[in-house]
Write a protein that holds these residues in place. Structure first.
Motif, PDB file in Angstrom:
ATOM      1  N   PHE A 117       0.862  -1.182   0.000  1.00 38.37           N
ATOM      2  CA  PHE A 117       0.000   0.000   0.000  1.00 38.37           C
ATOM      3  C   PHE A 117       0.896   1.229   0.000  1.00 38.37           C
ATOM      4  CE2 PHE A 117      -2.003   3.477   2.358  1.00 38.37           C
ATOM      5  CZ  PHE A 117      -3.183   3.637   1.648  1.00 38.37           C
ATOM      6  N   GLY A 118       0.625   2.148  -0.951  1.00 36.99           N
ATOM      7  CA  GLY A 118       1.478   3.318  -1.063  1.00 36.99           C
ATOM      8  C   GLY A 118       0.694   4.592  -1.287  1.00 36.99           C
ATOM      9  N   LEU A 119       1.275   5.708  -0.840  1.00 35.48           N
ATOM     10  CA  LEU A 119       0.726   7.044  -1.047  1.00 35.48           C
ATOM     11  C   LEU A 119       1.807   7.940  -1.631  1.00 35.48           C
ATOM     12  CD1 LEU A 119      -1.284   7.684   2.259  1.00 35.48           C
ATOM     13  CD2 LEU A 119      -2.250   7.347  -0.026  1.00 35.48           C
ATOM     14  N   GLY A 120       1.375   8.937  -2.410  1.00 33.66           N
ATOM     15  CA  GLY A 120       2.361   9.839  -2.983  1.00 33.66           C
ATOM     16  C   GLY A 120       1.740  11.035  -3.654  1.00 33.66           C
ATOM     17  N   LEU A 121       2.591  11.769  -4.358  1.00 36.12           N
ATOM     18  CA  LEU A 121       2.188  12.971  -5.072  1.00 36.12           C
ATOM     19  C   LEU A 121       2.615  12.877  -6.531  1.00 36.12           C
ATOM     20  CD1 LEU A 121       3.213  15.736  -2.493  1.00 36.12           C
ATOM     21  CD2 LEU A 121       0.888  14.933  -2.985  1.00 36.12           C
ATOM     22  N   SER A 122       1.832  13.497  -7.409  1.00 37.92           N
ATOM     23  CA  SER A 122       2.144  13.557  -8.836  1.00 37.92           C
ATOM     24  C   SER A 122       2.000  14.991  -9.317  1.00 37.92           C
ATOM     25  CB  SER A 122       1.202  12.660  -9.654  1.00 37.92           C
ATOM     26  OG  SER A 122       1.240  11.316  -9.219  1.00 37.92           O
ATOM     27  N   LEU A 123       2.818  15.353 -10.289  1.00 42.67           N
ATOM     28  CA  LEU A 123       2.669  16.622 -10.985  1.00 42.67           C
ATOM     29  C   LEU A 123       2.153  16.329 -12.382  1.00 42.67           C
ATOM     30  CD1 LEU A 123       3.010  19.685 -11.367  1.00 42.67           C
ATOM     31  CD2 LEU A 123       5.356  19.229 -12.097  1.00 42.67           C
ATOM     32  N   LYS A 124       0.974  16.845 -12.683  1.00 43.18           N
ATOM     33  CA  LYS A 124       0.343  16.605 -13.980  1.00 43.18           C
ATOM     34  C   LYS A 124       0.507  17.828 -14.876  1.00 43.18           C
ATOM     35  CE  LYS A 124      -4.237  15.787 -16.026  1.00 43.18           C
ATOM     36  NZ  LYS A 124      -5.650  15.515 -15.714  1.00 43.18           N
ATOM     37  N   ILE A 125       0.965  17.578 -16.094  1.00 48.15           N
ATOM     38  CA  ILE A 125       1.020  18.599 -17.140  1.00 48.15           C
ATOM     39  C   ILE A 125       0.089  18.140 -18.243  1.00 48.15           C
ATOM     40  CG2 ILE A 125       2.485  19.876 -18.731  1.00 48.15           C
ATOM     41  CD1 ILE A 125       4.869  19.033 -16.970  1.00 48.15           C
ATOM     42  N   ARG A 126      -0.886  18.968 -18.583  1.00 49.31           N
ATOM     43  CA  ARG A 126      -1.823  18.560 -19.625  1.00 49.31           C
ATOM     44  C   ARG A 126      -1.815  19.558 -20.778  1.00 49.31           C
ATOM     45  NH1 ARG A 126      -4.495  22.728 -20.278  1.00 49.31           N
ATOM     46  NH2 ARG A 126      -5.934  23.643 -18.792  1.00 49.31           N
ATOM     47  N   ASP A 127      -1.768  18.989 -21.970  1.00 48.92           N
ATOM     48  CA  ASP A 127      -1.870  19.756 -23.221  1.00 48.92           C
ATOM     49  C   ASP A 127      -3.222  19.380 -23.809  1.00 48.92           C
ATOM     50  OD1 ASP A 127      -1.587  21.013 -25.649  1.00 48.92           O
ATOM     51  OD2 ASP A 127      -0.151  19.562 -26.450  1.00 48.92           O
ATOM     52  N   ALA A 128      -4.210  20.263 -23.635  1.00 51.59           N
ATOM     53  CA  ALA A 128      -5.585  19.858 -23.916  1.00 51.59           C
ATOM     54  C   ALA A 128      -6.380  20.993 -24.543  1.00 51.59           C
ATOM     55  CB  ALA A 128      -6.276  19.397 -22.637  1.00 51.59           C
ATOM     56  N   GLY A 129      -7.511  20.627 -25.128  1.00 49.84           N
ATOM     57  CA  GLY A 129      -8.416  21.622 -25.680  1.00 49.84           C
ATOM     58  C   GLY A 129      -9.316  21.041 -26.750  1.00 49.84           C
ATOM     59  N   VAL A 130     -10.073  21.916 -27.363  1.00 48.74           N
ATOM     60  CA  VAL A 130     -11.085  21.532 -28.351  1.00 48.74           C
ATOM     61  C   VAL A 130     -10.969  22.446 -29.557  1.00 48.74           C
ATOM     62  CG1 VAL A 130     -13.567  21.241 -28.771  1.00 48.74           C
ATOM     63  CG2 VAL A 130     -12.642  20.813 -26.487  1.00 48.74           C
ATOM     64  N   SER A 131     -11.203  21.900 -30.724  1.00 48.09           N
ATOM     65  CA  SER A 131     -11.305  22.724 -31.933  1.00 48.09           C
ATOM     66  C   SER A 131     -12.550  22.323 -32.715  1.00 48.09           C
ATOM     67  CB  SER A 131     -10.063  22.577 -32.815  1.00 48.09           C
ATOM     68  OG  SER A 131     -10.040  21.320 -33.470  1.00 48.09           O
ATOM     69  N   LEU A 132     -13.186  23.319 -33.357  1.00 48.07           N
ATOM     70  CA  LEU A 132     -14.303  23.102 -34.267  1.00 48.07           C
ATOM     71  C   LEU A 132     -13.956  23.706 -35.616  1.00 48.07           C
ATOM     72  CD1 LEU A 132     -17.464  23.960 -32.092  1.00 48.07           C
ATOM     73  CD2 LEU A 132     -16.460  21.710 -32.522  1.00 48.07           C
ATOM     74  N   LYS A 133     -14.332  22.996 -36.676  1.00 48.12           N
ATOM     75  CA  LYS A 133     -14.032  23.491 -38.024  1.00 48.12           C
ATOM     76  C   LYS A 133     -15.129  23.065 -38.982  1.00 48.12           C
ATOM     77  CE  LYS A 133     -10.903  21.439 -40.569  1.00 48.12           C
ATOM     78  NZ  LYS A 133      -9.592  20.978 -41.117  1.00 48.12           N
TER      79      LYS A 133
END
Length: 235
Positions: A117-133
């Motif tokens: 059993f483990g606990l910890g921390l993460s750093l999340k980097i997200r490159d995200a979004g939406v496009s309509l065309k």
């Protein structure tokens, strides 16, 4: 005194489908659904995690998890998106991107032969979004953001060859949340090679003044994990 270190590589693939993907862009934008207003296909995916496990207790890893959904069709309502009005009944292409990069640390608080059993921390980097065309307009709102996550790990060995794994990374706040959890069964082919089959849920989003997006994605996956053992003896 010796230090046992395992460098490992984990490759995960399978298929995912959309349970929910509601989007609004602009304070007076139109709320629409990439699940209900479009025909959402079942799509393949790939995730790669590489890391380091020291003395069976301290886990350091990096995750690369690209994700992209492309949908085309016509819908029966106008969509006001980022100040641009996409008219109904005109062929339109919608792209949803959510590429995730994560640096993870997890400490095994309980580390027995058959249960961890483990606990910890993460750093999340997200490159995200939406496009309509469509044939007249193009609008896209891709951006990069950062978020700290709490992670929790459970490994239970049912037998010498088989086990159950659970891992979740997530955070929740008043305006949004991010949850990535997986549950799977594990089989050890050799001392260094394990395979998993399981289910993953990616859920969350943000409710802002100018942007609104909440998703629920379901994944069926298979993965392979290979570790390289190395023991260093201190002089």
């Amino acid at each position: 005194m010796s230090t046992n270190a395992q460098t490992f590589v984990n490759l995960e693939s399978g298929a995912f489908f959309t349970g929910m993907n509601d989007i609004r862009n602009g304070s007076n934008g139109t709320l629409f659904s990439m699940k209900n207003d479009f025909q959402t296909p079942v799509s393949p995916f790939l995730r790669l995690r590489a890391g380091y496990l020291v003395n069976g207790k301290n886990h350091f890893s990096f995750l690369f998890a690209p994700l992209k959904i492309v949908e085309t069709g016509t819908i029966e309502k106008d969509i006001l998106f980022d100040g641009k009005n996409f008219k109904a009944n005109i062929p339109i292409e919608a792209i949803y991107k959510f590429n995730s990069y994560r640096f993870t640390y997890n400490e095994r608080i309980i580390s027995k032969d058959d249960f961890k059993f483990g606990l910890g921390l993460s750093l999340k980097i997200r490159d995200a979004g939406v496009s309509l065309k469509n044939r007249e307009l193009l609008s896209e709102n891709f951006s990069i953001g950062f978020a700290p996550l709490i992670n929790l790990l459970v490994n239970w060995d049912i037998s010498q060859k088989m086990g159950v794994d659970f891992f979740v990374e997530g955070i929740a706040a008043s305006k949004g949340r991010a949850i990535d959890l997986s549950s799977s069964g594990r089989y050890s082919f050799t001392k260094n090679l394990q395979g998993n089959i399981g289910y993953r849920l990616l859920e969350g989003g943000a409710n802002g003044t100018n942007r609104y997006n909440f998703i629920q994605l379901h994944f069926i996956f298979a993965s392979l994990n290979y570790s390289f053992n190395k023991t260093n003896k201190d002089p």
